[in-house]
Write a protein that holds these residues in place. Structure first.
Motif, PDB file in Angstrom:
ATOM      1  N   SER A 116       0.727  -1.317   0.064  1.00  0.00           N
ATOM      2  CA  SER A 116       0.080   0.103   0.142  1.00  0.00           C
ATOM      3  C   SER A 116       1.011   1.150   0.234  1.00  0.00           C
ATOM      4  O   SER A 116       0.310   2.395   0.008  1.00  0.00           O
ATOM      5  CB  SER A 116      -0.937   0.097   1.121  1.00  0.00           C
ATOM      6  OG  SER A 116      -0.271   0.183   2.351  1.00  0.00           O
ATOM      7  N   GLU A 140      -6.611   1.844   2.188  1.00  0.00           N
ATOM      8  CA  GLU A 140      -5.481   1.443   2.789  1.00  0.00           C
ATOM      9  C   GLU A 140      -4.678   2.485   3.827  1.00  0.00           C
ATOM     10  O   GLU A 140      -3.889   2.355   4.517  1.00  0.00           O
ATOM     11  CB  GLU A 140      -4.329   1.085   1.906  1.00  0.00           C
ATOM     12  CG  GLU A 140      -4.665  -0.310   1.000  1.00  0.00           C
ATOM     13  CD  GLU A 140      -5.422  -0.128  -0.108  1.00  0.00           C
ATOM     14  OE1 GLU A 140      -5.934   1.072  -0.391  1.00  0.00           O
ATOM     15  OE2 GLU A 140      -5.793  -1.332  -0.896  1.00  0.00           O
ATOM     16  N   THR A 161     -12.530  -1.849   0.931  1.00  0.00           N
ATOM     17  CA  THR A 161     -11.748  -2.426   1.907  1.00  0.00           C
ATOM     18  C   THR A 161     -12.553  -2.855   3.108  1.00  0.00           C
ATOM     19  O   THR A 161     -13.572  -2.455   3.174  1.00  0.00           O
ATOM     20  CB  THR A 161     -10.568  -1.740   2.260  1.00  0.00           C
ATOM     21  OG1 THR A 161     -10.878  -0.558   3.047  1.00  0.00           O
ATOM     22  CG2 THR A 161      -9.854  -1.108   0.952  1.00  0.00           C
ATOM     23  N   ARG A 182      -1.038   6.278   1.018  1.00  0.00           N
ATOM     24  CA  ARG A 182      -1.344   4.659   1.323  1.00  0.00           C
ATOM     25  C   ARG A 182      -2.196   4.367   0.011  1.00  0.00           C
ATOM     26  O   ARG A 182      -3.353   4.722  -0.052  1.00  0.00           O
ATOM     27  CB  ARG A 182      -1.931   4.269   2.271  1.00  0.00           C
ATOM     28  CG  ARG A 182      -0.949   4.515   3.802  1.00  0.00           C
ATOM     29  CD  ARG A 182       0.305   3.479   3.790  1.00  0.00           C
ATOM     30  NE  ARG A 182       0.838   3.588   4.741  1.00  0.00           N
ATOM     31  CZ  ARG A 182       0.865   2.755   6.042  1.00  0.00           C
ATOM     32  NH1 ARG A 182       0.389   1.573   5.869  1.00  0.00           N
ATOM     33  NH2 ARG A 182       1.946   3.012   6.963  1.00  0.00           N
ATOM     34  N   GLY A 183      -2.047   3.376  -0.577  1.00  0.00           N
ATOM     35  CA  GLY A 183      -2.864   2.628  -1.502  1.00  0.00           C
ATOM     36  C   GLY A 183      -2.828   3.219  -2.952  1.00  0.00           C
ATOM     37  O   GLY A 183      -1.786   3.362  -3.504  1.00  0.00           O
TER      38      GLY A 183
END
Length: 198
Positions: free
Chosen positions: A2, A34, A60, A131-132
């Motif tokens: 991530s 994430e 998620t 993140r992600g």
């Protein structure tokens, strides 16, 4: 994985760090997808007791883990647009010294940072950690339409249909990168799309 290491770019392109706990009586953590992992990495029981988490899952399954951290308040929203009124209210009711943490996709962080800045929090006082997904929120400079989650360059504007070049120029005011017509001088001469970070 991530985390993504962004290549060097121009000055207007945002640079992200790593979240770290800062002293304060109140903490606001806004994350999508994430980005939940970054919150879990920094979480301590003492910090969570003073933290309001606003989370947009985007497919998620981190919401249960975030609730398990026992934050003072937790809100799960289906989209950023559905959550923005809550974000505004929290910022409106905030006391001096609120610590703001933003993590997840660039689109979420840019829009939430914009809201915090409009509430009087300087952008230098807001922590961010990417993140992600590396998909971008893009504005067509021709029709001014915003296209979310752009992953290829060039891409077709969702509003006016122009073939747009994905630029690294970022507008903090719009929380979006800028897209410019790639075939204005030679209509139809458009290279094959490729991933933005290929």
């Amino acid at each position: 994985m991530s985390k993504f290491e962004f290549p060097p770019s121009i000055r207007s392109r945002p640079v992200y760090g790593t979240l770290e706990e800062r002293p304060g009586k109140h903490h606001l953590m806004i994350a999508d997808a994430e980005g939940a992992e970054a919150i879990m990495d920094v979480a301590t029981p003492e910090l969570m007791a003073k933290t309001h988490i606003i989370f947009i899952p985007r497919g998620t399954d981190f919401a249960g883990k975030l609730r398990g951290l026992n934050p003072a308040q937790f809100y799960e929203g289906p989209t950023y647009q559905a959550s923005v009124q809550r974000i505004r209210r929290v910022l409106q009711d905030a006391h001096m010294g609120l610590q703001v943490y933003l993590t997840g996709t660039e689109g979420l962080m840019g829009q939430a940072q914009n809201e915090a800045m409009q509430a009087g929090i300087p952008h230098t006082a807001i922590q961010t950690e990417h993140r992600g997904s590396t998909a971008r929120r893009m504005q067509c400079v021709h029709c001014k339409g915003i296209t979310e989650d752009v992953e290829t360059d060039p891409f077709v504007c969702a509003h006016c249909g122009l073939n747009l070049f994905v630029r690294d120029h970022y507008s903090r005011r719009l929380a979006a990168y800028q897209g410019v017509c790639i075939d204005a001088e030679d209509p139809g001469n458009v290279p094959a799309p490729k991933g933005i970070y290929e």
